[in-house]
Write an enzyme that holds these catalytic residues in place. Structure first.
Site, PDB file in Angstrom:
ATOM      1  N   TYR A 124       7.355  -2.521   9.766  1.00 24.16           N
ATOM      2  CA  TYR A 124       7.656  -1.843   8.493  1.00 24.16           C
ATOM      3  C   TYR A 124       8.715  -2.634   7.717  1.00 24.16           C
ATOM      4  O   TYR A 124       8.561  -2.906   6.523  1.00 24.16           O
ATOM      5  CB  TYR A 124       8.137  -0.419   8.799  1.00 24.16           C
ATOM      6  N   LYS A 128       8.343  -4.437   4.085  1.00 20.91           N
ATOM      7  CA  LYS A 128       9.183  -4.070   2.937  1.00 20.91           C
ATOM      8  C   LYS A 128       9.934  -5.292   2.399  1.00 20.91           C
ATOM      9  O   LYS A 128      10.117  -5.427   1.183  1.00 20.91           O
ATOM     10  CB  LYS A 128      10.166  -2.957   3.331  1.00 20.91           C
TER      11      LYS A 128
HETATM   12  N1  LIG Z   1      11.533   8.076   3.877  1.00 15.55           N
HETATM   13  C1  LIG Z   1      12.595   7.358   4.213  1.00 15.55           C
HETATM   14  O1  LIG Z   1      13.373   7.712   5.123  1.00 15.55           O
HETATM   15  C2  LIG Z   1      12.894   6.079   3.486  1.00 15.55           C
HETATM   16  C3  LIG Z   1      14.002   5.323   3.876  1.00 15.55           C
HETATM   17  C4  LIG Z   1      14.275   4.136   3.198  1.00 15.55           C
HETATM   18  C5  LIG Z   1      13.460   3.721   2.171  1.00 15.55           C
HETATM   19  N2  LIG Z   1      12.383   4.451   1.821  1.00 15.55           N
HETATM   20  C6  LIG Z   1      11.532   3.967   0.725  1.00 15.55           C
HETATM   21  O2  LIG Z   1      11.590   4.908  -0.320  1.00 15.55           O
HETATM   22  C7  LIG Z   1      10.334   4.903  -1.030  1.00 15.55           C
HETATM   23  C8  LIG Z   1       9.777   6.305  -1.116  1.00 15.55           C
HETATM   24  O3  LIG Z   1       9.564   6.786   0.196  1.00 15.55           O
HETATM   25  P1  LIG Z   1       9.074   8.277   0.501  1.00 15.55           P
HETATM   26  O4  LIG Z   1       9.812   8.727   1.692  1.00 15.55           O
HETATM   27  O5  LIG Z   1       9.068   9.082  -0.737  1.00 15.55           O
HETATM   28  O6  LIG Z   1       7.579   7.974   0.966  1.00 15.55           O
HETATM   29  P2  LIG Z   1       6.362   8.997   1.190  1.00 15.55           P
HETATM   30  O7  LIG Z   1       6.831  10.410   1.125  1.00 15.55           O
HETATM   31  O8  LIG Z   1       5.641   8.509   2.404  1.00 15.55           O
HETATM   32  O9  LIG Z   1       5.479   8.745  -0.110  1.00 15.55           O
HETATM   33  C9  LIG Z   1       4.801   7.564  -0.298  1.00 15.55           C
HETATM   34  C10 LIG Z   1       3.627   7.873  -1.179  1.00 15.55           C
HETATM   35  O10 LIG Z   1       2.921   6.643  -1.404  1.00 15.55           O
HETATM   36  C11 LIG Z   1       1.538   6.948  -1.366  1.00 15.55           C
HETATM   37  N3  LIG Z   1       0.740   5.761  -1.090  1.00 15.55           N
HETATM   38  C12 LIG Z   1       0.471   5.171   0.098  1.00 15.55           C
HETATM   39  N4  LIG Z   1      -0.354   4.137  -0.077  1.00 15.55           N
HETATM   40  C13 LIG Z   1      -0.621   4.064  -1.402  1.00 15.55           C
HETATM   41  C14 LIG Z   1      -1.429   3.227  -2.204  1.00 15.55           C
HETATM   42  N5  LIG Z   1      -2.146   2.233  -1.673  1.00 15.55           N
HETATM   43  N6  LIG Z   1      -1.447   3.454  -3.538  1.00 15.55           N
HETATM   44  C15 LIG Z   1      -0.749   4.462  -4.097  1.00 15.55           C
HETATM   45  N7  LIG Z   1       0.018   5.298  -3.392  1.00 15.55           N
HETATM   46  C16 LIG Z   1       0.084   5.092  -2.051  1.00 15.55           C
HETATM   47  C17 LIG Z   1       1.416   7.980  -0.279  1.00 15.55           C
HETATM   48  O11 LIG Z   1       0.190   8.664  -0.422  1.00 15.55           O
HETATM   49  P3  LIG Z   1      -0.492   9.360   0.858  1.00 15.55           P
HETATM   50  O12 LIG Z   1       0.418  10.496   1.204  1.00 15.55           O
HETATM   51  O13 LIG Z   1      -1.816   9.753   0.365  1.00 15.55           O
HETATM   52  O14 LIG Z   1      -0.508   8.323   1.938  1.00 15.55           O
HETATM   53  C18 LIG Z   1       2.630   8.854  -0.556  1.00 15.55           C
HETATM   54  O15 LIG Z   1       2.308   9.886  -1.473  1.00 15.55           O
HETATM   55  C19 LIG Z   1       9.446   3.914  -0.268  1.00 15.55           C
HETATM   56  O16 LIG Z   1       9.508   2.661  -0.893  1.00 15.55           O
HETATM   57  C20 LIG Z   1      10.083   3.836   1.099  1.00 15.55           C
HETATM   58  O17 LIG Z   1       9.802   2.605   1.743  1.00 15.55           O
HETATM   59  C21 LIG Z   1      12.068   5.630   2.439  1.00 15.55           C
END
Ligand SMILES: NC(=O)c1ccc[n+]([C@@H]2O[C@H](COP(=O)([O-])OP(=O)(O)OC[C@H]3O[C@@H](n4cnc5c(N)ncnc54)[C@H](OP(=O)(O)O)[C@@H]3O)[C@@H](O)[C@H]2O)c1
Length: 280
Positions: A124, A128
């Site tokens: 992952y 990223k």
């Molecule tokens: N969550 C954490 O703890 C965390 C920590 C550090 C950084 N981040 C970063 O913060 C950002 C937001 O994270 P989050 O937690 O909000 O993530 P999330 O809840 O997993 O949401 C990601 C969204 O992206 C969608 N997605 C996946 N593949 C896609 C594609 N090919 N085209 C369009 N949409 C797509 C997913 O759809 P589906 O649900 O249909 O798959 C989901 O709705 C990300 O960049 C993540 O790497 C997150």
């Protein structure tokens, strides 16, 4: 200001939709409406929406699954930011993108500044990091907000899991040797709107750092069952992907821009208060 939001059904995207400023017209696109790995679909969407800003909240966030599903993680996290950047550069739009503490190995004893050397220790994190590099190489104006341990009132997150387990009366062991800052998606969303004019990489996390165990302790105490919780080490808690043990992000740049997120305790207490109110 016209804003295109990708990954619109995700946790952070929900918070962005809830905090959209009055001067912004948002075009929120779920995965079904805009697959960010599809360059043609991106071009069509940009031609239709004509955004000034593209906020990419789409990501592959299943950290453990990424170890065995490298191609999917790489397409969404590694390649798509470059596709968005290339398309954005063509129409002069800005890209706001999110990255993670997992670009670091977490071996530093001091917090990581934005320009600290990266060295991801899981798939992952590598995907990223590739996304950061691809966006940078695209030539688009962009800002990358690196965050950590995100949680929200909707969707699955660590505090949500802890609250659910505490309420169910389940004995729970939680890792006490990994440090970071649990960050509320609402706080990150509000910060995002204030950072649209910035360039480069900015660390955006709650103020202060702690361990997963301390976060869980706060939740279990609030749920009235602290005795159900016990600490364990990361080596005792087997998962597919290694986590960076001490990936604390330095927020000096964020502070210099006049933004300080609430402390992690305030953020977690807010989560607990809202959850409690929702159940009463
Ligand atoms: N969550 C954490 O703890 C965390 C920590 C550090 C950084 N981040 C970063 O913060 C950002 C937001 O994270 P989050 O937690 O909000 O993530 P999330 O809840 O997993 O949401 C990601 C969204 O992206 C969608 N997605 C996946 N593949 C896609 C594609 N090919 N085209 C369009 N949409 C797509 C997913 O759809 P589906 O649900 O249909 O798959 C989901 O709705 C990300 O960049 C993540 O790497 C997150």
């Amino acid at each position: 200001m016209r804003v295109l939001l990708t990954g619109a059904n995700g946790m952070l995207a929900h918070a962005l939709r809830e905090t959209v400023p009055s001067n912004a017209e948002m075009f929120a696109r779920s995965r079904a409406e805009l697959d960010v790995t599809d360059a043609d679909a991106i071009s069509r969407e940009l031609a239709a929406a004509q955004p000034d800003v593209i906020i990419n909240a789409a990501a592959y966030t299943a950290v453990d699954r990424a170890e065995s599903d490298l191609d999917s993680a790489e397409r969404v996290n590694g390649v798509a930011p470059g596709l968005l950047g290339t398309a954005a550069a063509r129409i002069g739009a800005k890209v706001v993108h999110y990255s993670t503490d997992h670009v670091f190995d977490g071996k530093s004893v001091t917090p990581y500044a934005e320009d600290a050397g990266t060295n991801p220790i899981n798939a992952y994190g590598r995907s990223k990091l590739h996304g950061e590099q691809a966006l940078h190489a695209s030539g688009a104006n962009h800002v990358i907000l690196r965050t950590q341990w995100l949680f929200a009132d909707v969707g699955r997150s660590f505090p949500d899991t802890m609250w659910t387990r505490a309420r169910a009366g389940l004995q729970t062991r939680v890792v006490d040797d990994q440090r970071g800052a649990p960050t509320y998606a609402g706080d990150l969303a509000r910060a995002t709107w204030s950072l649209l004019d910035e360039e480069g990489i900015i660390h955006v996390v709650s103020d202060g750092a702690t361990t997963w165990f301390e976060v869980a302790r706060r939740v279990f105490a609030a749920a009235g069952c602290p005795e159900l919780l016990a600490p364990c080490s990361a080596s005792e808690y087997l998962v597919d992907a290694q986590r960076p043990p001490n990936a604390v992000l330095d927020t000096t740049r964020l502070r210099s821009l006049g933004i300080i997120l609430p402390t992690w305790t305030v953020a977690i207490d807010g989560f607990i208060a809202r959850r409690t109110a929702a159940e009463s």
